[in-house]
Scaffold this active site. Structure first.
Site, PDB file in Angstrom:
ATOM      1  N   HIS A  24      49.251 -21.940  -4.964  1.00  0.00           N
ATOM      2  CA  HIS A  24      48.311 -21.107  -4.196  1.00  0.00           C
ATOM      3  C   HIS A  24      47.831 -21.856  -2.945  1.00  0.00           C
ATOM      4  O   HIS A  24      46.637 -22.157  -2.805  1.00  0.00           O
ATOM      5  CB  HIS A  24      47.128 -20.686  -5.082  1.00  0.00           C
ATOM      6  CG  HIS A  24      46.365 -19.517  -4.530  1.00  0.00           C
ATOM      7  ND1 HIS A  24      45.730 -18.607  -5.322  1.00  0.00           N
ATOM      8  CD2 HIS A  24      46.127 -19.111  -3.260  1.00  0.00           C
ATOM      9  CE1 HIS A  24      45.121 -17.698  -4.571  1.00  0.00           C
ATOM     10  NE2 HIS A  24      45.350 -17.989  -3.308  1.00  0.00           N
ATOM     11  N   ARG A  33      48.179 -11.966  -4.739  1.00  0.00           N
ATOM     12  CA  ARG A  33      47.463 -12.456  -5.905  1.00  0.00           C
ATOM     13  C   ARG A  33      48.390 -12.277  -7.103  1.00  0.00           C
ATOM     14  O   ARG A  33      49.140 -11.297  -7.151  1.00  0.00           O
ATOM     15  CB  ARG A  33      46.174 -11.651  -6.155  1.00  0.00           C
ATOM     16  CG  ARG A  33      45.024 -11.956  -5.219  1.00  0.00           C
ATOM     17  CD  ARG A  33      44.390 -13.310  -5.504  1.00  0.00           C
ATOM     18  NE  ARG A  33      43.247 -13.576  -4.653  1.00  0.00           N
ATOM     19  CZ  ARG A  33      43.289 -14.214  -3.479  1.00  0.00           C
ATOM     20  NH1 ARG A  33      44.441 -14.644  -3.003  1.00  0.00           N
ATOM     21  NH2 ARG A  33      42.192 -14.427  -2.787  1.00  0.00           N
ATOM     22  N   GLU A  77      45.887 -19.078 -13.049  1.00  0.00           N
ATOM     23  CA  GLU A  77      45.933 -20.267 -12.180  1.00  0.00           C
ATOM     24  C   GLU A  77      44.871 -21.261 -12.636  1.00  0.00           C
ATOM     25  O   GLU A  77      43.735 -20.846 -12.883  1.00  0.00           O
ATOM     26  CB  GLU A  77      45.695 -19.866 -10.723  1.00  0.00           C
ATOM     27  CG  GLU A  77      46.830 -19.008 -10.187  1.00  0.00           C
ATOM     28  CD  GLU A  77      46.636 -18.579  -8.729  1.00  0.00           C
ATOM     29  OE1 GLU A  77      45.647 -18.983  -8.088  1.00  0.00           O
ATOM     30  OE2 GLU A  77      47.489 -17.824  -8.235  1.00  0.00           O
TER      31      GLU A  77
HETATM   32  N1  LIG Z   1      48.447 -16.909  -1.107  1.00  0.00           N
HETATM   33  C1  LIG Z   1      47.370 -17.143  -0.389  1.00  0.00           C
HETATM   34  O1  LIG Z   1      46.923 -18.271  -0.260  1.00  0.00           O
HETATM   35  C2  LIG Z   1      46.694 -16.011   0.308  1.00  0.00           C
HETATM   36  C3  LIG Z   1      46.113 -16.261   1.555  1.00  0.00           C
HETATM   37  C4  LIG Z   1      45.483 -15.209   2.190  1.00  0.00           C
HETATM   38  C5  LIG Z   1      45.435 -13.948   1.606  1.00  0.00           C
HETATM   39  N2  LIG Z   1      45.977 -13.755   0.393  1.00  0.00           N
HETATM   40  C6  LIG Z   1      45.915 -12.415  -0.232  1.00  0.00           C
HETATM   41  O2  LIG Z   1      46.465 -11.490   0.684  1.00  0.00           O
HETATM   42  C7  LIG Z   1      45.664 -10.335   0.735  1.00  0.00           C
HETATM   43  C8  LIG Z   1      45.871  -9.616   2.047  1.00  0.00           C
HETATM   44  O3  LIG Z   1      45.232 -10.293   3.107  1.00  0.00           O
HETATM   45  P1  LIG Z   1      45.076  -9.606   4.550  1.00  0.00           P
HETATM   46  O4  LIG Z   1      44.134 -10.435   5.333  1.00  0.00           O
HETATM   47  O5  LIG Z   1      46.414  -9.306   5.122  1.00  0.00           O
HETATM   48  O6  LIG Z   1      44.351  -8.252   4.125  1.00  0.00           O
HETATM   49  P2  LIG Z   1      44.344  -6.852   4.868  1.00  0.00           P
HETATM   50  O7  LIG Z   1      43.220  -6.105   4.275  1.00  0.00           O
HETATM   51  O8  LIG Z   1      44.411  -7.036   6.337  1.00  0.00           O
HETATM   52  O9  LIG Z   1      45.739  -6.209   4.418  1.00  0.00           O
HETATM   53  C9  LIG Z   1      45.993  -5.684   3.177  1.00  0.00           C
HETATM   54  C10 LIG Z   1      46.873  -4.460   3.352  1.00  0.00           C
HETATM   55  O10 LIG Z   1      47.245  -3.984   2.063  1.00  0.00           O
HETATM   56  C11 LIG Z   1      47.205  -2.573   2.104  1.00  0.00           C
HETATM   57  N3  LIG Z   1      47.032  -2.042   0.761  1.00  0.00           N
HETATM   58  C12 LIG Z   1      45.936  -2.107  -0.029  1.00  0.00           C
HETATM   59  N4  LIG Z   1      46.175  -1.464  -1.184  1.00  0.00           N
HETATM   60  C13 LIG Z   1      47.442  -1.011  -1.124  1.00  0.00           C
HETATM   61  C14 LIG Z   1      48.261  -0.281  -2.004  1.00  0.00           C
HETATM   62  N5  LIG Z   1      47.817   0.121  -3.195  1.00  0.00           N
HETATM   63  N6  LIG Z   1      49.520   0.035  -1.614  1.00  0.00           N
HETATM   64  C15 LIG Z   1      49.965  -0.352  -0.406  1.00  0.00           C
HETATM   65  N7  LIG Z   1      49.228  -1.047   0.478  1.00  0.00           N
HETATM   66  C16 LIG Z   1      47.990  -1.374   0.115  1.00  0.00           C
HETATM   67  C17 LIG Z   1      46.043  -2.235   3.019  1.00  0.00           C
HETATM   68  O11 LIG Z   1      46.182  -0.930   3.542  1.00  0.00           O
HETATM   69  C18 LIG Z   1      46.158  -3.317   4.076  1.00  0.00           C
HETATM   70  O12 LIG Z   1      46.935  -2.883   5.170  1.00  0.00           O
HETATM   71  C19 LIG Z   1      44.251 -10.874   0.477  1.00  0.00           C
HETATM   72  O13 LIG Z   1      43.416  -9.877  -0.041  1.00  0.00           O
HETATM   73  C20 LIG Z   1      44.478 -11.990  -0.503  1.00  0.00           C
HETATM   74  O14 LIG Z   1      44.394 -11.524  -1.827  1.00  0.00           O
HETATM   75  C21 LIG Z   1      46.610 -14.761  -0.270  1.00  0.00           C
HETATM   76  O1  LIG Z   2      42.500 -15.124  -0.103  1.00  0.00           O
HETATM   77  C1  LIG Z   2      42.627 -16.215   0.446  1.00  0.00           C
HETATM   78  O2  LIG Z   2      42.069 -16.514   1.502  1.00  0.00           O
HETATM   79  C2  LIG Z   2      43.497 -17.264  -0.184  1.00  0.00           C
HETATM   80  O3  LIG Z   2      44.149 -16.780  -1.296  1.00  0.00           O
HETATM   81  C3  LIG Z   2      42.737 -18.489  -0.531  1.00  0.00           C
HETATM   82  O4  LIG Z   2      41.987 -18.248  -1.680  1.00  0.00           O
END
Ligand SMILES: NC(=O)c1ccc[n+]([C@@H]2O[C@H](COP(=O)([O-])OP(=O)(O)OC[C@H]3O[C@@H](n4cnc5c(N)ncnc54)[C@H](O)[C@@H]3O)[C@@H](O)[C@H]2O)c1
Ligand SMILES: O=C(O)[C@H](O)CO
Length: 329
Positions: free
Chosen positions: A285, A237, A266
């Site tokens: 994004h 994010r 955004e």
């Molecule tokens: N760009 C995009 O389109 C897109 C798509 C999907 C997800 N995302 C973002 O990616 C994030 C992660 O997704 P995910 O499914 O892998 O989530 P997830 O919960 O499986 O993984 C997140 C990881 O971050 C770690 N974490 C949290 N806080 C932390 C900190 N302060 N220091 C170190 N590690 C920390 C957690 O322990 C966890 O292992 C989502 O929350 C979303 O914001 C963005």
């Molecule tokens: O968190 C997610 O799934 C992506 O950023 C799409 O918003």
């Protein structure tokens, strides 16, 4: 009583048909995305909502007194004010797992296109300047065999680590809230401190959720620790980065380049200096944006929503709201 749900984002016809089997549906039909004030007018009698990232806070919930569940078509749920939702017993769901591989593909694409300067060179060719940018060679840097530091080794982080290790023979460092022996075993990833990861990595990739703890996790101090030759990638994010500090780090050549799928604001403001830097690759994004994955996310969100408003078992309640039970009418 048949539950009433409001669908605030365009979804495939099959997804709408699925929800309509169980619920009375209304949906936003406008050509532009629904604005907050338009949405607030639509939710006065809704039991459930299908959204992507709209802020769910006290003001919002005040407009939706019947609301039992909000289903995000996204895995990130930083749009949920968790305390406000808890107070009112409103369940919140998200769409984990189904997007992991797609987002990991995009993360690798950003690494490659930043390292090998693909957008810049694509433009050169299309502008009729084949192979030439004055005296400057069109060289990039290698991805294979380098060190990839992943901050946030969650579901998507792991998918990225596998690609880095088995596709590109990279050494994987990671920093996470907790150590993950299973990833160390399967991918040979090494757990380390944030500081060590920043100092040692050729690619620093941010994949944490946006929480109060991760707000501006990457700031001036962190960019200063990175190698001057390192590339920063953000697919998490925008708010996890102090964008001003990133701009300065790039301007002062403290880091080589950046690949960004997400921004503090955004859509990104047209006068954002990042947009004029040739060593920054920008995307709107689109981490999870393939036809199949967006379909799967919408269908999963629909299933979560229907389960929540009909009182069935819900698959993906976000961890902080687990255990809530919607109040019976
Ligand atoms: N760009 C995009 O389109 C897109 C798509 C999907 C997800 N995302 C973002 O990616 C994030 C992660 O997704 P995910 O499914 O892998 O989530 P997830 O919960 O499986 O993984 C997140 C990881 O971050 C770690 N974490 C949290 N806080 C932390 C900190 N302060 N220091 C170190 N590690 C920390 C957690 O322990 C966890 O292992 C989502 O929350 C979303 O914001 C963005
Ligand atoms: O968190 C997610 O799934 C992506 O950023 C799409 O918003």
């Amino acid at each position: 009583m048949i539950p009433k749900v409001y669908i605030a984002r365009p979804v495939p016809a099959e997804v709408e048909a699925y929800i309509s089997q169980y619920c009375q549906c209304e949906k936003w039909n406008g050509p532009e995305p629904i604005t907050r004030s338009q949405l607030l007018k639509q939710i006065s009698d809704a039991d459930g909502l299908l959204i992507t990232g709209e802020k769910i806070d006290d003001e919002f919930l005040d407009h939706a007194p019947n609301l039992k569940a909000v289903s995000n078509i996204s895995v990130g749920y930083n749009n949920y004010d968790l305390e406000a939702m808890k107070k009112r017993n409103v369940i919140g769901t998200n769409t984990p797992d189904v997007l992991d591989e797609t987002v990991a593909d995009l993360a690798l694409a950003l690494m490659l296109s930043t390292a090998r300067r693909l957008p810049e060179l694509d433009k050169l060719v299309k502008d009729g300047k084949w192979g030439s940018k004055g005296d400057e060679p069109l060289f990039g840097v290698d991805v294979h065999g380098k060190t990839l530091g992943i901050i946030g080794m969650g579901r998507i982080g792991e998918s990225i680590a596998r690609r880095g290790k088995f596709g590109f023979n990279m050494e994987i460092l990671y920093h996470n809230r907790r150590r993950k022996p299973e990833v160390e075993e399967t991918v040979g990833a090494t757990y380390t401190t944030l500081e060590h990861l920043l100092r040692e990595s050729d690619f620093v990739l941010l994949m944490v959720p946006y929480t109060p703890e991760t707000k501006k996790l990457m700031g001036r101090e962190q960019f200063a620790l990175m190698k001057k030759s390192a590339i920063f990638i953000n697919t998490s994010r925008g708010q996890t980065v102090d964008e001003k500090a990133l701009i300065e780090a790039l301007q002062n050549k403290e880091i080589l380049a950046a690949g960004l799928d997400v921004f503090d604001q955004e859509p990104v403001a047209p006068d954002n200096p990042l947009l004029t830097m040739p060593n920054v690759v920008t995307l709107p994004h689109i981490g999870s944006a393939t036809h199949q994955t967006r379909y799967d996310m919408a269908m999963l969100a629909a299933k979560n929503l229907v389960a929540a408003v009909t009182g069935s078992e819900i698959v993906n309640v976000v961890p902080e709201l687990k255990g809530l039970r919607p109040l019976k009418e």
